[in-house]
Design a protein around this motif. Sequence first.
Motif, short mmCIF file in Angstrom:
data_model
loop_
_atom_site.label_atom_id
_atom_site.label_comp_id
_atom_site.label_asym_id
_atom_site.label_seq_id
_atom_site.Cartn_x
_atom_site.Cartn_y
_atom_site.Cartn_z
N HIS A 179 -1.34 3.12 17.46
CA HIS A 179 -0.04 3.03 16.79
C HIS A 179 -0.19 2.14 15.56
O HIS A 179 -1.15 1.39 15.43
CB HIS A 179 1.04 2.49 17.73
CG HIS A 179 0.69 1.17 18.36
ND1 HIS A 179 0.79 -0.03 17.69
CD2 HIS A 179 0.23 0.87 19.61
CE1 HIS A 179 0.43 -1.02 18.49
NE2 HIS A 179 0.07 -0.51 19.65
N TYR A 180 0.78 2.23 14.66
CA TYR A 180 0.72 1.48 13.41
C TYR A 180 1.15 0.03 13.63
O TYR A 180 2.12 -0.24 14.33
CB TYR A 180 1.61 2.12 12.36
CG TYR A 180 1.68 1.35 11.07
CD1 TYR A 180 0.62 1.36 10.17
CD2 TYR A 180 2.79 0.58 10.75
CE1 TYR A 180 0.67 0.64 8.98
CE2 TYR A 180 2.86 -0.14 9.56
CZ TYR A 180 1.79 -0.11 8.69
OH TYR A 180 1.84 -0.82 7.51
N SER A 181 0.41 -0.89 13.00
CA SER A 181 0.79 -2.29 12.99
C SER A 181 1.06 -2.70 11.55
O SER A 181 0.22 -2.45 10.67
CB SER A 181 -0.32 -3.17 13.58
OG SER A 181 -0.01 -4.54 13.38
N PRO A 182 2.20 -3.32 11.26
CA PRO A 182 2.52 -3.68 9.88
C PRO A 182 1.83 -4.95 9.39
O PRO A 182 2.18 -5.48 8.34
CB PRO A 182 4.04 -3.89 9.95
CG PRO A 182 4.30 -4.36 11.35
CD PRO A 182 3.28 -3.64 12.20
N ALA A 183 0.82 -5.44 10.12
CA ALA A 183 0.19 -6.71 9.76
C ALA A 183 -0.52 -6.65 8.41
O ALA A 183 -0.60 -7.65 7.70
CB ALA A 183 -0.80 -7.13 10.85
N MET A 184 -1.06 -5.48 8.06
CA MET A 184 -1.80 -5.34 6.81
C MET A 184 -1.21 -4.19 6.01
O MET A 184 -1.80 -3.09 5.93
CB MET A 184 -3.29 -5.10 7.10
CG MET A 184 -3.96 -6.24 7.85
SD MET A 184 -4.03 -7.78 6.89
CE MET A 184 -5.27 -7.35 5.69
N PRO A 185 -0.07 -4.37 5.39
CA PRO A 185 0.63 -3.25 4.74
C PRO A 185 -0.05 -2.73 3.50
O PRO A 185 0.31 -1.67 2.98
CB PRO A 185 2.00 -3.85 4.40
CG PRO A 185 1.74 -5.33 4.27
CD PRO A 185 0.69 -5.63 5.30
N GLY A 186 -1.07 -3.45 2.99
CA GLY A 186 -1.75 -3.00 1.79
C GLY A 186 -3.07 -2.30 2.04
O GLY A 186 -3.70 -1.78 1.11
N GLN A 187 -3.52 -2.28 3.31
CA GLN A 187 -4.80 -1.64 3.61
C GLN A 187 -4.71 -0.12 3.45
O GLN A 187 -3.70 0.49 3.81
CB GLN A 187 -5.25 -1.94 5.04
CG GLN A 187 -5.86 -3.33 5.22
CD GLN A 187 -6.43 -3.51 6.61
OE1 GLN A 187 -5.78 -4.05 7.49
NE2 GLN A 187 -7.66 -3.06 6.81
N PRO A 188 -5.75 0.51 2.92
CA PRO A 188 -5.76 1.98 2.88
C PRO A 188 -5.74 2.55 4.30
O PRO A 188 -6.39 2.03 5.21
CB PRO A 188 -7.08 2.31 2.18
CG PRO A 188 -7.45 1.06 1.45
CD PRO A 188 -6.95 -0.07 2.28
N LEU A 189 -4.98 3.61 4.49
CA LEU A 189 -4.92 4.32 5.77
C LEU A 189 -5.58 5.68 5.60
O LEU A 189 -5.31 6.41 4.64
CB LEU A 189 -3.48 4.53 6.22
CG LEU A 189 -2.62 3.32 6.57
CD1 LEU A 189 -1.25 3.77 7.05
CD2 LEU A 189 -3.29 2.47 7.63
N VAL A 190 -6.44 6.04 6.55
CA VAL A 190 -7.03 7.37 6.63
C VAL A 190 -6.62 7.95 7.98
O VAL A 190 -7.01 7.42 9.03
CB VAL A 190 -8.56 7.34 6.48
CG1 VAL A 190 -9.14 8.74 6.64
CG2 VAL A 190 -8.96 6.75 5.14
N LEU A 191 -5.83 9.02 7.96
CA LEU A 191 -5.27 9.60 9.16
C LEU A 191 -5.79 11.01 9.34
O LEU A 191 -5.77 11.81 8.40
CB LEU A 191 -3.73 9.65 9.07
CG LEU A 191 -3.02 8.38 8.61
CD1 LEU A 191 -1.52 8.64 8.47
CD2 LEU A 191 -3.27 7.23 9.59
N VAL A 192 -6.27 11.33 10.55
CA VAL A 192 -6.80 12.66 10.84
C VAL A 192 -6.14 13.19 12.10
O VAL A 192 -6.23 12.56 13.16
CB VAL A 192 -8.33 12.63 11.02
CG1 VAL A 192 -8.86 14.04 11.31
CG2 VAL A 192 -9.03 12.04 9.80
#
Length: 320
Positions: A179-192
């Motif tokens: 699940h998503y954690s808002p702790a690092m809102p600037g990190q790039p996300l790669v979702l598959v």
Amino acid sequence: MPFITCADRRIESGGGSVLDSLERAGIRIPSSCRSGHCRSCVVHLKSGSPGPNAQFGLNNRQRKLNYFLACQYQPDKDIEVELLDDTHRRPATLVEKSLLNEQVLRVRLQAPIDWRAGQFLTVWRDDAIGRIYSIASLPEDGYIELHLRRRNGLVSGWLEHELAPGENCEISLPRGDCHYSPAMPGQPLVLVGAGTGLAPIYGVLRQALADGHHGPITLYTCAGAPELLYLQDNLERLAAQYPALQVLSVVRRNPRGQENVITADLARLIEQQHPRLRGCLVYLCGPPDMVQQLREQCFMQGAHHCDIFFDGFEPYRTAV
């Protein structure tokens, strides 16, 4: 012959799997595919190691905690196992079901529970038969949305053809770390998300956007052919609304040359698009073989193993 201790009982294994032995002794645990893919029969080994085959498809946290698949472990010595807490079930009401394409059924339930988009829960047909599904909806949606492959299984077929809107069933409490954690809102996300592995990925994506994630997001939605993709209109609307979001629809074959899809090998495409994954949060959901391959590849491309979240689903004929 080895013995299995479970729930204060000592059971002779009989030479089969832990699941077989427990069922022969009248101890009911969730099970479905019995081939190690659906993850319904996860239990806890209190000491020792079940080996990698019995932990295939489980995440790092589950492995470290000594969880394993009861259908895949044939003990050669005495062991003690502990069932997961599926005894605390909650009533749920079916409020809606509809087709997302010819192979995917959307089911929406209401229940007095808390959850995070991307977690999974067990839907119970009766006291003994349950099936695990991942959650595609946010808590603020007011319903639990599940995406089921239409395969007329013991639970999926029952949900599609027998349980009617307004009728009740039982569900276990949600669990899982995908699940998503808002702790690092600037990190790039790669979702598959491959096949119905898109369900938890869709939830993770929507939660990230709702929580104000401002780093770049790349979503790969994958299937064997264009007609097997789903939620395409929803994803296109989100991409138009959020400039940081890029949606790539990937298929293995495209005989009609349909536009807006990429015909490619998924692993190679990810390697080309993201040659360096250091500092990225990676979410992988789909068939276990694909997930395992991409986990290894993403690690080799620089993603820290703690930043790779995954769920493996039962393989599908048409999924990437």
